[in-house]
Design a protein around this motif. Sequence first.
Motif, PDB file in Angstrom:
ATOM      1  N   GLY A  86       0.808  -1.224   0.000  1.00 21.78           N
ATOM      2  CA  GLY A  86       0.000   0.000   0.000  1.00 21.78           C
ATOM      3  C   GLY A  86       0.832   1.261   0.000  1.00 21.78           C
ATOM      4  O   GLY A  86       0.481   2.260   0.614  1.00 21.78           O
ATOM      5  N   LEU A  87       1.967   1.227  -0.694  1.00 17.07           N
ATOM      6  CA  LEU A  87       2.833   2.418  -0.751  1.00 17.07           C
ATOM      7  C   LEU A  87       2.172   3.520  -1.577  1.00 17.07           C
ATOM      8  O   LEU A  87       1.327   3.251  -2.417  1.00 17.07           O
ATOM      9  N   PHE A  88       2.594   4.762  -1.335  1.00 19.43           N
ATOM     10  CA  PHE A  88       2.092   5.874  -2.135  1.00 19.43           C
ATOM     11  C   PHE A  88       2.820   5.879  -3.475  1.00 19.43           C
ATOM     12  O   PHE A  88       4.024   6.142  -3.515  1.00 19.43           O
ATOM     13  N   PRO A  89       2.110   5.613  -4.580  1.00 16.39           N
ATOM     14  CA  PRO A  89       2.799   5.488  -5.872  1.00 16.39           C
ATOM     15  C   PRO A  89       3.420   6.798  -6.355  1.00 16.39           C
ATOM     16  O   PRO A  89       4.325   6.777  -7.170  1.00 16.39           O
ATOM     17  N   HIS A  90       2.917   7.929  -5.829  1.00 21.40           N
ATOM     18  CA  HIS A  90       3.420   9.219  -6.310  1.00 21.40           C
ATOM     19  C   HIS A  90       4.585   9.743  -5.485  1.00 21.40           C
ATOM     20  O   HIS A  90       5.047  10.856  -5.711  1.00 21.40           O
ATOM     21  N   ARG A  91       5.047   8.955  -4.536  1.00 21.04           N
ATOM     22  CA  ARG A  91       6.179   9.403  -3.737  1.00 21.04           C
ATOM     23  C   ARG A  91       7.322   8.418  -3.854  1.00 21.04           C
ATOM     24  O   ARG A  91       7.098   7.222  -3.961  1.00 21.04           O
ATOM     25  N   TYR A 132      10.554   5.184  -7.484  1.00 20.96           N
ATOM     26  CA  TYR A 132       9.132   5.144  -7.157  1.00 20.96           C
ATOM     27  C   TYR A 132       8.742   3.687  -6.898  1.00 20.96           C
ATOM     28  O   TYR A 132       9.372   2.769  -7.443  1.00 20.96           O
TER      29      TYR A 132
END
Lengths: 356, 218
Positions: A86-91, A132
């Motif tokens: 569930g990582l933030f794809p935009h960071r 990313y």
Amino acid sequence: MIEFEGVTKRYPDGTVAVDDLSLTVETGQITVFVGPSGCGKTTALRMINRMIEPTSGRILIDGDDITTRPEAQLRREIGYVIQGAGLFPHRTVLDNVATVPILKGVSRRDARSSALGLLERVGLTADLGDRYPAQLSGGQQQRVGVARALAADPPVLLMDEPFSAVDPVVRDDLQQELLRLQGELGKTIVLVTHDIDEAIRLGDKVAVLANGARPAQFAPPADILASPADDFVASLVGRDRGFRGLSFADGNEIPLKTIDHGVDGLTLEVDADGRPLGWRGPDGLLPTEGSFRDGANLRTVADLAILSPAGAAVRVDAEGRADGLVLLEDLAGNVRSQQRERLAALATSNSNGEAG
Amino acid sequence: MSDLWSYLATNGGDVLTALVQHIWLALLPVAIAFVLSLPLGALVHRYVPVRHIALTTGSVVYTVPSLALLLLLPGILGTSVLDPLNVVVALTLYSLALLVRTTADGLDAVDPTVLQAATAMGYRPVRRWFAVQLPLAMPVILTGLRVATVANVSMVSIAALVGIGGLGQLFTRGFQLGFYLPPIVLGLVLSVTLAVIADVLIVVLQRGLTPWSRAGAR
């Protein structure tokens, strides 16, 4: 310590996900909730950080009711790892790991520099920091997920099926890594899984949950294998539980025979340095099928003894020199007396429980 | 070709005025619609009943012929027929119909587990919206913005038919002069160029804002 006190979650449509759950999770240990899908284990987990609010009952962390604190503040003190990370794809990886410290008011620069240290801690190289999430493998993403959950050094860590989305080889690595990390950090971890083998491997204590998150058994994994509380637990644990239970016993508990101890006409032959070569007998030199070192568990030792033509597992020292033999009959005697002790102890504690 | 240059030489001032007017008549409505579409799109994304009403209304608005809308609006708004406000309102409605839908689609496309993870990390709702939800919806939202912008640049030409400026004036003049080509060609070239430049600018913006969306396409 996390205490569930009569916690119930009833949905408007009438389904009861968690039915009057009372259970205590010990500080500094890994407690695993295991059960079939839909048994309410994830709901129980997600009530600890108030992602789901109970319909009745309460949950205490170190004696404090969790509803006394604002949700966001509570969650920043509780690490959370989910299936697929569930990582933030935009960071970038580094910014993902730095998330919670930044939310808590740490400067971006400080948060990023400590994030770098955490990457190494979970077994990733620093050069991955600028990537990313989409540029990482599933296993790497999951490690970043663990690093992100640990970044604010929370005393409590919740893990929801953390290793289900990766292949078995990677899962094995990640499990080993988690045990290593836990050895260093001693967090209070609650881990949810549907995989009984994972539960047995990782848990200090395992709660086997039936429908409505009813704890069918809540015990150390060795006890669950040795003596399942009911048919439900037994069916979930599956086959070979006796043999699998040996992995919790120390291989060094069995009295050693010296290496010149002959077995049924076979004697261990060693080279000039003392390393085992094989079993010499009337049929020539037969293979030893391997050896074990200090720290091996009883399952490994038993496996070697079974495979050995002499029915004896060969122990070697740090240099690989044979320094002892474990005979199948000694092993069998030891296993028998241990199981007898364990069952007797469980019977006593059960009857005490009924009396109290 | 020489006709084109001589036309430009004598009418350069008018062409420039028309171009400038065309630019703001096309872009102002997109800008307004973009700002309005973020909260509206969020409502549509979140509430199912709102979704049905909004998307149906949007489709209906889109089917109203632009010329008819330009003639109807003065009656509704109380403006004069020649007021540029009519064009701005009409194009804002069209852009809005498109952008609310793409904004909602963009928000729908965000992985719910990522949002749950954000909540579990300790994000409060407003900060989560700006730091996680909106950035992740951006690729889809900006794609919608591209379509709306290019559509607007071409649609503004209609304004000339009701006597409001823009490059459309060059077409109407060419027709009035008995299909005299130079203003028509000039209008066409400028209008297409404008659309292409606007499109490229948004693509550049997109790359700057969402570098991550191209990551992983290994």
